[in-house]
Design an enzyme around this catalytic site. Structure first.
Site, PDB file in Angstrom:
ATOM      1  N   CYS A 273     -57.968   4.676  85.129  1.00 47.20           N
ATOM      2  CA  CYS A 273     -59.298   4.121  85.385  1.00 47.20           C
ATOM      3  C   CYS A 273     -60.446   4.908  84.749  1.00 47.20           C
ATOM      4  O   CYS A 273     -61.583   4.468  84.789  1.00 47.20           O
ATOM      5  CB  CYS A 273     -59.516   3.995  86.888  1.00 47.20           C
ATOM      6  SG  CYS A 273     -58.015   3.488  87.751  1.00 47.20           S
TER       7      CYS A 273
ATOM      8  N   HIS B  50     -67.733   5.286  91.044  1.00 47.02           N
ATOM      9  CA  HIS B  50     -66.396   4.723  90.837  1.00 47.02           C
ATOM     10  C   HIS B  50     -66.199   3.671  91.924  1.00 47.02           C
ATOM     11  O   HIS B  50     -65.764   2.557  91.642  1.00 47.02           O
ATOM     12  CB  HIS B  50     -65.353   5.817  90.900  1.00 47.02           C
ATOM     13  CG  HIS B  50     -63.953   5.345  90.641  1.00 47.02           C
ATOM     14  ND1 HIS B  50     -63.591   4.733  89.464  1.00 47.02           N
ATOM     15  CD2 HIS B  50     -62.836   5.388  91.397  1.00 47.02           C
ATOM     16  CE1 HIS B  50     -62.298   4.420  89.518  1.00 47.02           C
ATOM     17  NE2 HIS B  50     -61.815   4.803  90.678  1.00 47.02           N
TER      18      HIS B  50
ATOM     19  N   GLU C 215     -65.824  10.351  97.231  1.00 48.40           N
ATOM     20  CA  GLU C 215     -66.865  10.329  96.192  1.00 48.40           C
ATOM     21  C   GLU C 215     -68.234  10.637  96.782  1.00 48.40           C
ATOM     22  O   GLU C 215     -69.013  11.410  96.200  1.00 48.40           O
ATOM     23  CB  GLU C 215     -66.889   8.972  95.494  1.00 48.40           C
ATOM     24  CG  GLU C 215     -67.824   8.935  94.290  1.00 48.40           C
ATOM     25  CD  GLU C 215     -67.691   7.674  93.468  1.00 48.40           C
ATOM     26  OE1 GLU C 215     -66.975   6.740  93.887  1.00 48.40           O
ATOM     27  OE2 GLU C 215     -68.315   7.624  92.394  1.00 48.40           O
TER      28      GLU C 215
ATOM     29  N   LYS D  76     -68.210  -2.512  91.091  1.00 47.37           N
ATOM     30  CA  LYS D  76     -66.867  -3.077  91.254  1.00 47.37           C
ATOM     31  C   LYS D  76     -66.908  -4.155  92.339  1.00 47.37           C
ATOM     32  O   LYS D  76     -66.026  -5.024  92.382  1.00 47.37           O
ATOM     33  CB  LYS D  76     -65.856  -1.990  91.615  1.00 47.37           C
ATOM     34  CG  LYS D  76     -65.582  -1.032  90.444  1.00 47.37           C
ATOM     35  CD  LYS D  76     -64.507  -0.013  90.789  1.00 47.37           C
ATOM     36  CE  LYS D  76     -64.059   0.783  89.564  1.00 47.37           C
ATOM     37  NZ  LYS D  76     -65.044   1.756  89.088  1.00 47.37           N
TER      38      LYS D  76
ATOM     39  N   HIS E  52     -62.406  -4.061  89.818  1.00 47.91           N
ATOM     40  CA  HIS E  52     -62.027  -2.813  89.155  1.00 47.91           C
ATOM     41  C   HIS E  52     -61.345  -3.175  87.854  1.00 47.91           C
ATOM     42  O   HIS E  52     -60.236  -3.716  87.858  1.00 47.91           O
ATOM     43  CB  HIS E  52     -61.084  -2.031  90.063  1.00 47.91           C
ATOM     44  CG  HIS E  52     -60.764  -0.660  89.555  1.00 47.91           C
ATOM     45  ND1 HIS E  52     -61.190  -0.171  88.340  1.00 47.91           N
ATOM     46  CD2 HIS E  52     -60.035   0.348  90.115  1.00 47.91           C
ATOM     47  CE1 HIS E  52     -60.771   1.053  88.183  1.00 47.91           C
ATOM     48  NE2 HIS E  52     -60.059   1.414  89.231  1.00 47.91           N
TER      49      HIS E  52
ATOM     50  N   PHE F 184     -55.937   7.169  88.268  1.00 48.45           N
ATOM     51  CA  PHE F 184     -54.623   7.617  88.752  1.00 48.45           C
ATOM     52  C   PHE F 184     -54.288   8.932  88.073  1.00 48.45           C
ATOM     53  O   PHE F 184     -54.580   9.137  86.906  1.00 48.45           O
ATOM     54  CB  PHE F 184     -53.551   6.605  88.347  1.00 48.45           C
ATOM     55  CG  PHE F 184     -53.235   5.567  89.390  1.00 48.45           C
ATOM     56  CD1 PHE F 184     -52.084   4.820  89.296  1.00 48.45           C
ATOM     57  CD2 PHE F 184     -54.096   5.345  90.453  1.00 48.45           C
ATOM     58  CE1 PHE F 184     -51.791   3.853  90.245  1.00 48.45           C
ATOM     59  CE2 PHE F 184     -53.814   4.385  91.402  1.00 48.45           C
ATOM     60  CZ  PHE F 184     -52.653   3.630  91.293  1.00 48.45           C
TER      61      PHE F 184
END
Lengths: 415, 91, 419
Positions: A174, A307, A318, A339, A344, A403
């Site tokens: 990502c 994110h 976050e 998102k 995403h 990831f």
């Protein structure tokens, strides 16, 4: 002439770099202007999956690109072989190049390409691969598999647009295309090129959809980043390409600039392959490094495009990382996750959200966190719930965490 | 169609070892009442999700939510009891 | 004062074994290619492959982490640990926080992707495996390295087909040059899979290809008829020279930089031989800008230029490479030696990483990898080839070029030289 000058000059904030072209295709819009409108309107493009049969999947929603016209300017043999994600990248790149009016042919070796991707041509490749694994046919065509290796996306763009500079595809889940924007910046500052088509592309496929479902990471309803009741992420697809250029080169040809790109920071959590470090160590490191390399302080930052996937773990971590880095300045920075509007987009997220951040700076507005009805009291930041607001911004950040605990933050400035 | 309890527990241990790739663990060394998800076997949340899939695939039994999962996965004994009970309900 | 980027450690997992056997095997022209174990083969499937040997992941990786890791991740983590041991570099504290990794791969964890897909289509989405899925991202190996070594610096994975190894080295160079890190592990990995073998066989790229002749791998050979697939991983420890010197490290070689050249080609195919012949000058200019003296001016007593070419025993690529290298080396070809590793280790996307391991060994030891399978050189090779009868160069090896000419035409040439 390409090449790093003898003596390895470390890149520093001294060499100004700007963004002169924007292009995007995503679930909300097929062009940047329409995208900006949709962002301001707080539209959510997450809905039932229609691109493949989603029967049997736990969560069956996503933000899909719908009714994208296949570009007629694409030569027909390439059109046949281009995968869905290639198509997104081509359309976005075309828009960005047209917008920037960059004349590649004037110095083709001085224009590079960096893309981020994770699935590439998997959608079309899946069925073909499965047939091979099962041995269900006597003969197999290889065309569906040609677009599978993701390196071909960069090669395709190079061929179509005549770029002869360096080319690269990054695949760090990502954070892929956030890092791609950063590498473009480095290439320009190292003197390798004058301009870069930098971005990312991603298309929905069953492998990804099944995998995230198997991890119970997908929310059953459109995601609610930073909401008290958030229950997972929603997948999306699309592409964004930016023309990133040395300010001097842009000025010489009289190009308009959308924003400046000042620096970026990378880090690894070193914790777990899917779960973020519980104290946000990596996220905080990436932000700190990005700010330090940009010469920007937390007090100067007006907006962070988070994110913000909407998973219980990510958003809390976050928010905590932002508090760690910003301290009391966190009370005066707006943080939103787009998102919530377009899902995403994995390998394309860094580029699409970087583009979003640039629009915010350029047009003076804060994109909202759609579907945020009850902000999580534990997160305690201004998440711009539901409705966009005007804002005069000078600097903004875009966070992308992948990831493997792979984190990148990019710093943009108003032009 | 229920299995003999001892056979069921052995099968569960074998499933744990093969499905969760515990190469260095002999199924017979897993104690019936040993906690599965604590230090000993070093399993995490993804292992838990995988176990849910394996149980469904091999026994046709669903673990509906995390709460049920937590108690069912407490030990081999607990898991075997859960499966037997669900099979009896269905059968 | 210039702070060069240097190589202080090398770790290898290969069909010839770990680093010492890898290097001695390459110098002797030994082949790591052998018959594979057929499993549910399609008719007329190739029978040879180059599989990694003399390596056990459990010797390098703790069990708790090992059990979840896929084959490519295991190779990468093992190679990283071996490279750090070779470099005598312990990453802890601030060093660990800043150290990073760059890996190149063409296909990543394709074998578990196949397994996942097989399960998905056979059993339905409800029974898809959550355990496998996280390993399918291309950056799973670098993720595992960060977890295993506790390194929190840049964590990068690049995908560039057959040039993935070279591309990783190039990005590592730029990442250090741009000041993101002083220490980076850099290299690549690719594995063997039945599906990839089937696809390449259908594309008539594998030996014996359409000729139906002997199955073998011999780059630059007049009788070559396709490649044999291989697997492996190699990782280098790259450091700023000042960092290496401050800790008294042994320096193998300098990573001097790289050149890129765009050769006209279809995005899914190699350039034509004519296009290959017309290329090379732009690369030579960039290499000159990196301080590489023209090969023509070379005096062999000061060391030769070794070229580790991507030539892979296909009719097409080897011909393109021969044409391109002839232009690149020009009149100086007599002071060069050209070789390829693919007769020994087969073809894999990240071959350039293994090439890099060989490059620094060549500079450090003065010897060269030899084309052990070569029977009759292709006359198109107008430059000296390193064959079984080639003696060790009297002046050693002064510099090494890794030449990658992948499909799509985005060529990369990486330059290593004596420190």
């Amino acid at each position: 002439m390409n090449g790093v000058p003898a003596g390895h000059t470390a890149a520093g904030p001294a060499v100004p770099v700007v963004v002169t072209g924007l292009g995007t295709v995503n679930a909300l819009a097929h062009s940047t202007a329409a995208f900006a409108t949709a962002l301001r309107a707080g539209t959510c493009a997450i809905g039932p999956v229609t691109g493949f049969d989603a029967t049997g999947y736990r969560s069956r929603i996503a933000a899909e690109v719908k009714d994208l016209a296949i570009p007629t300017w694409l030569p027909s043999p390439l059109r046949r072989r281009a995968s869905r994600s290639d198509l997104f990248a081509l359309v976005a790149a075309k828009e960005a190049l047209t917008d920037s009016r960059l004349d590649i042919a004037a110095a083709p070796t001085r224009v590079g390409i960096v893309l981020g991707a994770t699935t590439a041509g998997m959608m079309r490749g899946e069925t073909a691969l499965f047939e091979r694994i099962q041995g269900t046919r006597r003969r197999y065509t290889t065309t569906p598999l040609l677009g599978m290796p993701m390196a071909t996306s960069a090669d395709l763009l190079a061929t179509v647009f005549g770029c002869e500079g360096p080319r690269l595809v990054l695949s760090t889940a990502c954070s892929s295309s956030a890092t791609a924007l950063g590498v473009a910046l480095d290439w320009i500052r190292l003197g390798r090129v004058d301009a870069v088509l930098a971005g990312g592309t991603e298309s929905m496929c069953r492998t990804i959809f099944a995998g995230f479902n198997a991890l119970h990471a997908l929310a059953l309803e459109p995601c609610r980043p930073f909401d008290r009741r958030r229950a997972g992420l929603s997948l999306g697809e699309g592409a964004a390409v930016l023309v990133i250029e040395s300010a001097a080169h842009a000025a010489r040809r009289g190009a308009g600039t959308h924003a400046t790109i000042l620096g970026y920071g990378m880090s690894a959590d070193g914790h777990h392959l899917t779960a973020p470090h519980p104290e946000g160590v990596g996220a905080a490191l990436a932000m700190r490094r990005a700010l330090a390399r940009s010469g920007v302080g937390p007090a100067d930052v007006g907006y962070i495009n988070a994110h913000g996937t909407g998973t219980p773990l990510n958003d809390g971590v976050e928010a905590s990382a932002i508090r760690q880095v910003f301290g009391s300045a966190a009370d005066r920075v707006a943080v939103s996750s787009t998102k919530s509007a377009l899902g995403h987009t994995l390998g394309a997220a860094g580029a699409i959200e970087g583009l979003t951040t640039i629009l915010a700076l350029r047009d003076g507005f804060l994109p909202p966190t759609v579907n945020l009805d009850e902000p999580d009291p534990a997160c305690e930041l201004d998440f711009v719930p539901r409705t966009s607001r005007p804002a005069e911004l000078h600097y903004a950040l875009s966070n992308s965490y992948g990831f493997g605990g792979n984190n990148t933050t990019v710093v943009f400035g108003r032009a | 169609m229920t299995m003999d309890p001892a056979a069921l527990k052995l099968k569960l241990k074998e499933l744990l070892v093969s499905g969760l790739r515990l190469q260095d663990t002999e199924p017979s060394t897993i104690a019936d009442d040993q906690p599965i998800f604590v230090e000993g076997l070093g399993l995490d949340s993804i292992d838990a999700l995988e176990l849910v899939v394996l149980i469904e695939e091999h026994f046709g039994i669903a673990i509906p939510d995390e709460e049920v999962g937590k108690s069912a996965f407490a030990s081999i004994d607990a898991l075997a009891a859960y499966i037997s009970a669900e099979q009896a309900r269905a059968g | 004062m210039r702070d060069a980027i240097v190589v202080t450690g090398v770790g290898v997992v290969s069909p010839l074994g770990p680093l010492p056997a890898f290097w001695s095997g390459l110098c002797a022209g030994t082949s790591g290619i052998a018959a594979r174990t057929p499993q549910d083969d399609r008719p007329a499937a190739p029978q040879l492959e180059a599989r990694v040997r003399d390596w056990h992941a459990r010797d390098h990786i703790r069990p708790a982490l090992l059990r979840r890791m896929d084959h490519t991740s295991r190779m990468v983590v093992s190679a990283c640990r071996m490279a750090l041991t070779d470099a005598e570099l312990v990453l802890e504290g601030a060093r660990a926080e800043d150290a990073g990794i760059v890996v190149g791969t063409a296909f990543g964890n394709l074998s578990e992707s196949e397994d996942f897909l097989r399960g998905l289509f056979a059993k339905g989405p409800g029974l898809a495996n959550p355990l496998t899925f996280p390993n399918l991202v291309m950056n799973a190996p670098t993720g595992y390295v960060a977890i295993d070594l506790g390194i929190r610096g840049p964590n990068l994975t690049v995908v560039r087909g057959e040039a993935s190894g070279e591309a990783a080295l190039a990005l590592a160079f730029d990442t250090i040059a741009a000041g993101h890190a002083d220490v980076l592990l850099a290299g690549g990995v690719d594995e063997l899979t039945p599906v990839a073998r089937d696809v390449y066989s259908d594309l008539a790229l594998l030996s014996p290809g359409a000729t139906g002749g002997e199955e073998w791998s011999s780059p630059f050979d007049r009788g070559r008829n396709g490649y044999v697939m291989g697997e492996g991983a190699a990782m280098l420890v790259l450091e700023r020279a000042s960092h290496a010197e401050s800790r008294g490290a042994r320096i193998y070689a300098e990573l001097a930089g790289y050149a890129t050249e765009s050769i006209p080609a279809s995005p899914h195919d190699w350039p034509t031989v004519a296009a290959g012949a017309a290329s090379g000058r732009a690369t030579a200019e960039q290499l000159a800008a990196l301080g590489m003296r023209p090969v023509a001016d070379r005096d062999d007593r000061a060391g030769i230029t070794l070229v580790v070419s991507c030539a892979n025993s296909t009719r097409r690529l080897d011909a393109v490479e021969a044409a391109r290298l002839a232009t690149l080396l020009g009149a100086g070809a007599r002071h060069a030696l050209v070789t390829s590793l693919k007769g020994s280790i087969g073809e894999l996307g990240a071959a350039g990483a293994l090439g890099a391991a060989a490059a620094v060994q060549a500079i450090a030891t003065g010897d060269v990898p030899r084309l052990g399978a070569l029977r009759a050189p292709d006359p198109a090779c107008t430059f000296p080839l390193a064959t079984r009868s080639t003696p060790q160069p009297p002046g050693g090896v002064a510099e090494v070029l890794l030449s990658a000419t992948p499909r799509g035409g985005g060529a990369i040439t990486v330059l290593f030289r004596r420190p």
